[in-house]
Scaffold this motif. Sequence first.
Motif, short mmCIF file in Angstrom:
data_model
loop_
_atom_site.label_atom_id
_atom_site.label_comp_id
_atom_site.label_asym_id
_atom_site.label_seq_id
_atom_site.Cartn_x
_atom_site.Cartn_y
_atom_site.Cartn_z
N UNK A 81 15.84 47.48 12.75
CA UNK A 81 16.83 48.26 12.83
C UNK A 81 18.12 47.24 13.73
N UNK A 82 17.68 46.47 14.80
CA UNK A 82 18.64 45.78 15.44
C UNK A 82 19.03 44.42 14.60
N UNK A 83 17.95 43.94 13.83
CA UNK A 83 18.31 42.83 12.98
C UNK A 83 19.36 43.23 11.77
N UNK A 84 19.04 44.57 11.33
CA UNK A 84 19.84 44.97 10.45
C UNK A 84 21.54 45.12 10.71
N UNK A 85 21.50 45.45 12.08
CA UNK A 85 23.12 45.49 12.52
C UNK A 85 23.73 43.98 12.65
N UNK A 86 22.75 43.19 12.89
CA UNK A 86 23.20 41.65 13.09
C UNK A 86 23.53 41.37 11.51
N UNK A 87 22.72 41.69 10.66
CA UNK A 87 23.03 41.41 8.93
C UNK A 87 24.34 41.90 8.72
N UNK A 88 24.72 43.25 9.11
CA UNK A 88 25.83 43.79 8.45
C UNK A 88 27.00 43.22 9.21
N UNK A 89 26.70 42.74 10.57
CA UNK A 89 27.83 42.03 11.29
C UNK A 89 28.16 40.84 10.86
N UNK A 90 27.06 39.79 10.66
CA UNK A 90 27.47 38.36 10.17
C UNK A 90 27.41 38.26 8.60
N UNK A 91 26.77 38.87 7.87
CA UNK A 91 26.59 38.66 6.56
C UNK A 91 26.74 40.08 5.73
N UNK A 92 27.97 40.82 5.86
CA UNK A 92 27.79 42.19 5.15
C UNK A 92 27.75 42.19 3.68
N UNK A 93 27.96 41.07 2.98
CA UNK A 93 27.69 41.28 1.49
C UNK A 93 26.25 40.70 1.02
N UNK A 94 25.53 40.45 2.09
CA UNK A 94 24.01 40.44 1.75
C UNK A 94 23.42 41.65 1.34
N UNK A 95 22.81 41.73 0.32
CA UNK A 95 21.71 42.93 -0.29
C UNK A 95 20.67 42.71 0.92
N UNK A 96 20.23 43.72 1.06
CA UNK A 96 19.06 44.04 2.07
C UNK A 96 18.06 45.05 1.48
N UNK A 97 16.73 44.42 1.42
CA UNK A 97 15.71 45.47 0.95
C UNK A 97 14.80 45.55 2.13
N UNK A 98 14.38 46.93 2.59
CA UNK A 98 13.66 47.24 3.86
C UNK A 98 12.31 47.44 3.61
N UNK A 99 11.62 46.89 4.29
CA UNK A 99 10.11 46.84 4.04
C UNK A 99 9.40 47.65 5.24
N UNK A 100 8.36 48.40 4.83
CA UNK A 100 7.70 49.00 6.17
C UNK A 100 6.38 49.14 5.57
N UNK A 101 5.22 49.46 6.44
CA UNK A 101 4.06 49.65 6.19
C UNK A 101 3.58 50.94 6.85
#
Length: 87
Positions: free
Chosen positions: A67-87
């Motif tokens: 979640x912390x990394x996702x905030x940084x992704x949206x801050x620095x590369x908002x156009x990147x598509x993100x697929x969230x993985x969890x187990x």
Amino acid sequence: MNKQTEQVNILVIEDDLSFLTVFKLCLDDLVSTSHRIVNSFEAIEQIKQKNFDLIFLNIDLQPLDGFAILEEIKKYTPDSSVIVITR
């Protein structure tokens, strides 16, 4: 006619070695893909340095959670598509 394909930049943020192996095998088979596989320590620096078309992100990471990394992704590369993985 020779059709040129655009290179796709993919980032995988994962700390499980077996998962990383699977991702590497899958991504190595894609022809026009540039990819980096990193852990949570390297993730923020990679995101700040380069725009990625697609990011695979494990939410259950240490010491930074996804979640912390996702905030940084949206801050620095908002156009990147993100697929969230969890187990």
